[in-house]
Structures are given as C-alpha cells and as structure tokens.
Design a protein around this motif. Sequence first.
Motif, PDB file in Angstrom:
ATOM      1  N   TYR A 260       0.812  -1.218   0.000  1.00  0.00           N
ATOM      2  CA  TYR A 260       0.000   0.000   0.000  1.00  0.00           C
ATOM      3  C   TYR A 260       0.847   1.270   0.000  1.00  0.00           C
ATOM      4  N   ASN A 261       2.162   1.118  -0.011  1.00  0.00           N
ATOM      5  CA  ASN A 261       3.088   2.256  -0.049  1.00  0.00           C
ATOM      6  C   ASN A 261       2.823   3.220   1.117  1.00  0.00           C
ATOM      7  N   ILE A 262       2.775   2.657   2.320  1.00  0.00           N
ATOM      8  CA  ILE A 262       2.529   3.422   3.545  1.00  0.00           C
ATOM      9  C   ILE A 262       3.819   3.497   4.348  1.00  0.00           C
ATOM     10  N   GLN A 263       4.113   4.672   4.906  1.00  0.00           N
ATOM     11  CA  GLN A 263       5.351   4.844   5.671  1.00  0.00           C
ATOM     12  C   GLN A 263       5.122   5.125   7.148  1.00  0.00           C
ATOM     13  N   ASP A 264       3.889   5.406   7.550  1.00  0.00           N
ATOM     14  CA  ASP A 264       3.567   5.575   8.965  1.00  0.00           C
ATOM     15  C   ASP A 264       2.927   4.284   9.456  1.00  0.00           C
ATOM     16  N   ILE A 265       3.608   3.589  10.365  1.00  0.00           N
ATOM     17  CA  ILE A 265       3.204   2.261  10.805  1.00  0.00           C
ATOM     18  C   ILE A 265       2.936   2.302  12.312  1.00  0.00           C
ATOM     19  N   ALA A 266       1.753   1.871  12.710  1.00  0.00           N
ATOM     20  CA  ALA A 266       1.346   1.951  14.115  1.00  0.00           C
ATOM     21  C   ALA A 266       1.074   0.566  14.689  1.00  0.00           C
ATOM     22  N   LEU A 267       1.140   0.496  16.002  1.00  0.00           N
ATOM     23  CA  LEU A 267       0.889  -0.741  16.739  1.00  0.00           C
ATOM     24  C   LEU A 267      -0.109  -0.430  17.836  1.00  0.00           C
ATOM     25  N   ALA A 268      -1.105  -1.319  18.042  1.00  0.00           N
ATOM     26  CA  ALA A 268      -2.134  -1.050  19.050  1.00  0.00           C
ATOM     27  C   ALA A 268      -2.661  -2.363  19.613  1.00  0.00           C
ATOM     28  N   GLY A 269      -3.426  -2.278  20.704  1.00  0.00           N
ATOM     29  CA  GLY A 269      -4.008  -3.460  21.326  1.00  0.00           C
ATOM     30  C   GLY A 269      -3.157  -3.956  22.479  1.00  0.00           C
ATOM     31  N   GLY A 270      -3.727  -4.861  23.263  1.00  0.00           N
ATOM     32  CA  GLY A 270      -3.046  -5.337  24.460  1.00  0.00           C
ATOM     33  C   GLY A 270      -1.689  -5.951  24.206  1.00  0.00           C
ATOM     34  N   VAL A 271      -1.534  -6.695  23.099  1.00  0.00           N
ATOM     35  CA  VAL A 271      -0.258  -7.344  22.797  1.00  0.00           C
ATOM     36  C   VAL A 271       0.796  -6.326  22.365  1.00  0.00           C
ATOM     37  N   SER A 272       0.383  -5.104  22.038  1.00  0.00           N
ATOM     38  CA  SER A 272       1.360  -4.075  21.683  1.00  0.00           C
ATOM     39  C   SER A 272       2.205  -3.664  22.885  1.00  0.00           C
ATOM     40  N   ALA A 273       1.838  -4.142  24.077  1.00  0.00           N
ATOM     41  CA  ALA A 273       2.669  -3.911  25.258  1.00  0.00           C
ATOM     42  C   ALA A 273       3.854  -4.868  25.310  1.00  0.00           C
ATOM     43  N   ASN A 274       3.856  -5.898  24.456  1.00  0.00           N
ATOM     44  CA  ASN A 274       4.933  -6.883  24.448  1.00  0.00           C
ATOM     45  C   ASN A 274       6.242  -6.251  23.970  1.00  0.00           C
ATOM     46  N   THR A 275       7.285  -6.432  24.756  1.00  0.00           N
ATOM     47  CA  THR A 275       8.569  -5.789  24.471  1.00  0.00           C
ATOM     48  C   THR A 275       9.162  -6.247  23.146  1.00  0.00           C
ATOM     49  N   GLY A 276       9.115  -7.557  22.880  1.00  0.00           N
ATOM     50  CA  GLY A 276       9.686  -8.078  21.645  1.00  0.00           C
ATOM     51  C   GLY A 276       9.013  -7.522  20.417  1.00  0.00           C
ATOM     52  N   LEU A 277       7.695  -7.400  20.463  1.00  0.00           N
ATOM     53  CA  LEU A 277       6.952  -6.861  19.329  1.00  0.00           C
ATOM     54  C   LEU A 277       7.242  -5.376  19.134  1.00  0.00           C
ATOM     55  N   ARG A 278       7.327  -4.635  20.218  1.00  0.00           N
ATOM     56  CA  ARG A 278       7.620  -3.199  20.131  1.00  0.00           C
ATOM     57  C   ARG A 278       9.011  -2.969  19.531  1.00  0.00           C
ATOM     58  N   LEU A 279       9.988  -3.721  20.033  1.00  0.00           N
ATOM     59  CA  LEU A 279      11.353  -3.579  19.515  1.00  0.00           C
ATOM     60  C   LEU A 279      11.431  -4.024  18.060  1.00  0.00           C
ATOM     61  N   GLY A 280      10.667  -5.086  17.739  1.00  0.00           N
ATOM     62  CA  GLY A 280      10.660  -5.574  16.368  1.00  0.00           C
ATOM     63  C   GLY A 280      10.107  -4.556  15.391  1.00  0.00           C
ATOM     64  N   LEU A 281       9.027  -3.883  15.780  1.00  0.00           N
ATOM     65  CA  LEU A 281       8.455  -2.855  14.907  1.00  0.00           C
ATOM     66  C   LEU A 281       9.432  -1.695  14.720  1.00  0.00           C
ATOM     67  N   GLN A 282      10.069  -1.294  15.807  1.00  0.00           N
ATOM     68  CA  GLN A 282      11.033  -0.190  15.707  1.00  0.00           C
ATOM     69  C   GLN A 282      12.198  -0.559  14.802  1.00  0.00           C
ATOM     70  N   ALA A 283      12.651  -1.813  14.895  1.00  0.00           N
ATOM     71  CA  ALA A 283      13.761  -2.254  14.051  1.00  0.00           C
ATOM     72  C   ALA A 283      13.338  -2.321  12.584  1.00  0.00           C
ATOM     73  N   LEU A 284      12.116  -2.816  12.327  1.00  0.00           N
ATOM     74  CA  LEU A 284      11.611  -2.882  10.963  1.00  0.00           C
ATOM     75  C   LEU A 284      11.518  -1.491  10.346  1.00  0.00           C
ATOM     76  N   CYS A 285      10.962  -0.555  11.102  1.00  0.00           N
ATOM     77  CA  CYS A 285      10.798   0.805  10.572  1.00  0.00           C
ATOM     78  C   CYS A 285      12.149   1.495  10.371  1.00  0.00           C
ATOM     79  N   ALA A 286      13.095   1.219  11.258  1.00  0.00           N
ATOM     80  CA  ALA A 286      14.430   1.792  11.093  1.00  0.00           C
ATOM     81  C   ALA A 286      15.089   1.250   9.827  1.00  0.00           C
ATOM     82  N   LYS A 287      14.898  -0.046   9.563  1.00  0.00           N
ATOM     83  CA  LYS A 287      15.485  -0.664   8.379  1.00  0.00           C
ATOM     84  C   LYS A 287      14.877  -0.102   7.097  1.00  0.00           C
ATOM     85  N   ARG A 288      13.569   0.142   7.111  1.00  0.00           N
ATOM     86  CA  ARG A 288      12.863   0.586   5.910  1.00  0.00           C
ATOM     87  C   ARG A 288      12.778   2.109   5.786  1.00  0.00           C
TER      88      ARG A 288
END
Length: 333
Positions: A260-288
């Motif tokens: 969809y050619n989107i550059q703003d990526i958000a995370l929400a919901g109870g599982v978004s409190a998970n440290t591994g998922l939060r760090l993973g999203l930050q790493a993905l966005c940093a890479k891209r």
Amino acid sequence: MPVILAIESSCDETSAAICADGVMLSNVIANQTIHEAYGGVVPELASRVHQQNIVPAVQQALLNAKVNKNDIDAVAFTRGPGLLGSLLVGVSFAKAFALAKNLPLIEVNHMQAHVLAHFIGDNKPRFPFLCLTVSGGHTQIVLVKDYFDMEVIGQTLDDAAGEAMDKTSKILGLPYPGGPLIDKYARLGNADAYKFPEPQIPGLDFSFSGLKTSILYFIRDNTARNPDFVQENLNDICASVEKRIATILLNKLEKAALEYNIQDIALAGGVSANTGLRLGLQALCAKRGWNAFIPKMEYCTDNAAMIAIAGYHKYLKGDFIGQDVAPLARMPF
C-alpha cells in the motif's frame, strides 16, 4: 471545549476517563484479579465485578481530572465488541448518567478506539497509515484513511496472537495472565534457541492455530524425554515463542506497508505492550526508513482514554446515538 466522560467495560477492565478538548485529564483502570484462580476471564464474574467497580472508577476519574460531573458535555462508551455481560454494565451506566444529566451519548467501537489511541498526545501518525491491532481476541492490519474511515486489509483466520501467547503460557504451567510473564522470561532467554514454524497463509491474513499445536507437541515430546525440560529452559522457550509470534505479525505488516506504499506504521491493542513486538516494529521501521508509532503502555491495554479520544472526534462530528442503544458482543469494524 467539550468535556467527555468515557466508559470502557468490554472485558475485565473497568475504566473511566475524562478528556477536555481532546486532552486527556484522567484515565482510571480497575483490574480484576478474581480470574487468576480460573486461568482466564470468567464472563459472569467479570460482569459482577464491573458492577462493583464502575461507580468508584468514574468518581476517581472525575477527582483526578478535577472536573465536576456538571461540567460533562457528553458520555462516550464502548458498545462492542466484547463480553456481552461486561458491555451491558458500561452501556447501562453511560445511558443512566447521560439521561440524568440530559447529555448526548456517543457509541464507540472498541477496535477502532485502539487505533485512535495514537491520537492521545502529540506524536500522531499521518493519514493514511497502517495499524497492526493485536489483542487476546483480535489480530488485524487496518488501513486508516481518516478517524473513522478504516479498512481491515488482513486479519486472523482462526486464533488471535494474544490467545496464542495465553495458551502457550498455560502449556508452560504459568499463571494467568500469561502474556506479561512470557514477556518477562523472554527478556532473559535466547530467542534463537528453538525454531517454531511460520504459517504459510497467502495474502495479508494470519493463522495461529497451527503454531499453538506445534508448541504443544514440542513441549509434550521434550517433557517426555526430560520431565524438567520446561523448568530448565523456560527463558529460552518464552524468547523463541515470542520471536516467532512477533515475526509472523511483522512479516505481514511489512508486506502490507510495501503493497500500500505506507510509511507511517502503528501498533495497538493489548499485545502491543509486548517488548519483543515493540522492539521488532522499531527495528523494521528503522530498516525501511518508516515512522513507527506505539502508544504509551497505559493506552495499549483496554482503557477508557482511547474511548474518550474516539468520543471526542465523534462529538466534533455531532455523531450521537439515542437511549435505545444496546451493547453488541460482535460489532462490525
């Protein structure tokens, strides 16, 4: 400057919040510990505890916000989705308060509110953006075009990511709620110690039922050879499971963002409190080279602040509902 009282009671958290002109003044969450003995939420018990907590939660929210009940301009509430008995308590209170004070009512979809939690505070994503919404009951990739123009472009075909974590914690013999404990032990373990399969689901949809089965068989087989296997390797097991769940989610999210050619990526919901998922999203966005948006911890789990911000934007549109409204256990997105 509209002052909104918001009520959230979709599952086992009783929450009340006050926002004024879109600024959060208070957010009170009353948790329910009664379910720990049963290893999961018991709907009948949840609704009874909501009845005990709803008035004190609202009173505390008003006190924390330094707002009088006569200053309230509208009442926003979670209509669904959720446990019907739990929703009924919040909806009934909201209707009674609004009727007594002659105030407009604002219904809010719980899942939309999780997405709109990103508009609490200053760091807000730009439309359109993608939001990965993950909880015990839902796993969705949402294309957010405007405050209430959202499209689910990917979702779980069976179990949710949060349920996979909860079931894993049960298999490991951890107490309820297990998600935070998996997060805790995962921080101490080797995420590459064990390899679990990634479901090969086409498109942007998810599946976690097969992963749950593979974890069950993995623990069964290894425990048969060594009865102390889980105890001796708990940290590594939790880290490996957390990594697999996170990669399943983030691989699909990355695919959606590219499609969809989107550059703003958000995370929400109870599982978004998970440290591994939060760090993973930050790493993905940093890479891209993308922009990552993750709410504060208090706005990740079920809370009334997200209901308040959704209610605020509906108030600006004049989107109200009558006293004949009823809760919906299943509410279309």
